[in-house]
Write a protein that holds these residues in place. Sequence first.
Motif, PDB file in Angstrom:
ATOM      1  N   GLN B 331       6.338  32.817  -3.729  1.00  0.00           N
ATOM      2  CA  GLN B 331       5.171  31.946  -3.748  1.00  0.00           C
ATOM      3  C   GLN B 331       4.022  32.569  -2.956  1.00  0.00           C
ATOM      4  O   GLN B 331       2.874  32.520  -3.375  1.00  0.00           O
ATOM      5  N   LEU B 348      -3.720  25.655  -0.711  1.00  0.00           N
ATOM      6  CA  LEU B 348      -3.513  25.263  -2.109  1.00  0.00           C
ATOM      7  C   LEU B 348      -2.077  25.479  -2.574  1.00  0.00           C
ATOM      8  O   LEU B 348      -1.597  24.767  -3.446  1.00  0.00           O
ATOM      9  N   ILE B 349      -1.415  26.474  -2.019  1.00  0.00           N
ATOM     10  CA  ILE B 349      -0.094  26.840  -2.544  1.00  0.00           C
ATOM     11  C   ILE B 349       1.017  26.535  -1.552  1.00  0.00           C
ATOM     12  O   ILE B 349       1.972  25.828  -1.865  1.00  0.00           O
ATOM     13  N   PRO B 352       1.082  22.559   0.547  1.00  0.00           N
ATOM     14  CA  PRO B 352       1.512  21.399  -0.251  1.00  0.00           C
ATOM     15  C   PRO B 352       3.019  21.402  -0.503  1.00  0.00           C
ATOM     16  O   PRO B 352       3.651  20.352  -0.484  1.00  0.00           O
ATOM     17  N   GLN B 353       3.576  22.583  -0.720  1.00  0.00           N
ATOM     18  CA  GLN B 353       5.022  22.642  -0.983  1.00  0.00           C
ATOM     19  C   GLN B 353       5.828  22.513   0.300  1.00  0.00           C
ATOM     20  O   GLN B 353       6.839  21.809   0.352  1.00  0.00           O
TER      21      GLN B 353
END
Lengths: 263, 435
Positions: B331, B348-349, B352-353
């Motif tokens: 990721q 953004l990546i 959030p996860q």
Amino acid sequence: MSELAIEREIDRSQMKVSDEVAIQITKMNKWYGAFHVLRDIDLTVNRGERIVICGPSGSGKSTLIRCINRLEEHQAGSILVDGTELSSDLKNIDKIRSEVGMCFQHFNLFPHLTILENCTLAPIWVRKTPKKEAEEIAMHYLEKVKIPDQALKYPGQLSGGQQQRVAIARSLCMKPRIMLFDEPTSALDPEMIKEVLDTMIELAEEGMTMICVTHEMGFARQVANRVIFMDQGQIVEQNEPEAFFKTPKSDRTKLFLSQILGH
Amino acid sequence: MSDKNVSFVRTKMLPQSEPPIGQRGVVKWIRENLFSSWLNAILTLVSIWLVWFVVSHLTPWFANSVWAAESLSQCREIRDATIGNGVPSACFAVITDRWQQLLFGFYPNTEYWRPVLALVLFVVGILPALFTAIPRKFLIGTAVTPFVLFWLLWGGSVWTTAAGALGFVIGYYAFKLLTDRAGLIVGVGGAVGISFAYWLFAAGPLGDALHSILPIGIQYVESKNFGGFTLSVVIGVSGIILSLPLGILLALGRKSDMFIVNKLSTGFIEVIRGVPLIVWLFTASLILNYFLPPGTNFDLMLRVIIMVTLFSAAYIAEVVRGGLAALPKGQYEAADSLGLDYWKSMRLIILPQALKISIPGIVNTFIGLFKDTTLVVFIGLFDPIGLTNAIRASTNWNGIYWELYVFIGLMFFVFCYSMGRYSLYLEKKLQREHR
């Protein structure tokens, strides 16, 4: 590992290699701690070239292409991409990364975003494209890889082959001048390999500069204009596919080819 | 076998029938869930007895409770007269008599509407941040809410709060301007510096000047008058809201490649986490005074909020670090390969996860923080537990314990259980989005 039959006629009319240099690697060396992974790599890639890199596992082929967009750092020598030198300068790195697309073995789609959002994210945040325009671009490329109807689904709902095609579309949305493929079909079932290779062939037909690390020798034979064989962090042999497969020169290459094509 | 006749023709079709009585409905459920084996049956019976034992002892205490009396002794008299001598009976009259004190502490009783309104505004204000179904533009309201709440709770001139809030606006624009011109580090440093300079030198006079032109204000309430659940909620909510961003930054710092940032974050987390909260609270209440210039009046409640925030931020940081570590390396690489810079790829990546994975741990830490606010009783602030002592100090209610603690426990349970339910809702919602 086996040779994959590509049935349709490949259109080579657009696949012209220009004299313009896209990537210039000179005397590049890389170490992982004390381990010398890449040794004196010299490689010039012209615009429009389709290069396939093969070799046994651990030979440094993935590391090599990951150095081209600085996912890995090299310790000696130089890499020029589109005339920009890769150094620790963050501005250069981000610039090169936005010009060089990359597809991974495990797709690496963003699971918390829809297919469409996966494709529009980088154009919107890196290229500052307006959202609407970015979505149009994304739909264009999703149509190209033949999955526009999946645009609003999440990556987890798609098959491996579909995910890899989305990953290709996601890279293309940045309108890259060079595409890197790091074993794009190694994690796929046989029937899905074909759909991904077809997409890559189409890309080649449009004249994209491509460097693929792959074991798909059928693809190499029909699409590549140069095949590079690596072992122990070095480029052992490179040639046009015809000659490479028919008359390999080094014993190491012969052994590798006999193992990979033998059965 | 060869001589056996294998031909068969069905002459009558079988109608649909129900499973045998022991294999359906309530009987089946009881057999499978309560009496599936000897051990299971014994455990069932013991559990039933245990539940009956507890309930049978507690029920009369609640059922016979007295709700209207002016003192504990009056409670006893009413019980003896109406229910019977010496029967277990709760005296919840203490709650009806003193509930205002438990909820508001020593807040002026003509101003009780203010904490209540503040709580309502807080709930309304935070909704857009909690539920994505609400249009995003309402988030502006969420951003304004803290200042409104501050003014409502402490009161004073509206211009003092407004002038203070202006500091954030100035900081924001300074950050934007400087970051565009000179990069992120100068941007952050400049914005913080300019804001603090403004607060130190300009905010006070500006507020006073505006107030003298157009005096709008409500009664000023000092921090020492805050108490009860008002105090717990103010400290708890401020701590929760401030510690999340700080914890995330610390987690990123601890994962950073930059040597100094990494070591500072790690050191900060380990030191804060390695010392009990009560020690930090004493530090806040006593020792900080030695370091501050003489004469500075640094509000005790503010000091407590800062300490509680730092403490829970250290825990949040470790929870978030767990989430960051759980993300596949791919990721990070995919985000990098698309040309996203560090902050964009984090925002953004990665986050959030990572935050989604960390939700249970984060909410767990928040619940812990909220309950830990009761520790402020030891440094002389009147949280609900502290108020029980104050209530018992009056001759009327001398000797009353359980009823107060049941009430306080119930109030805390309502808050903590809501947080727990929200966390479950969030997990479910995000789960659906990802699949």
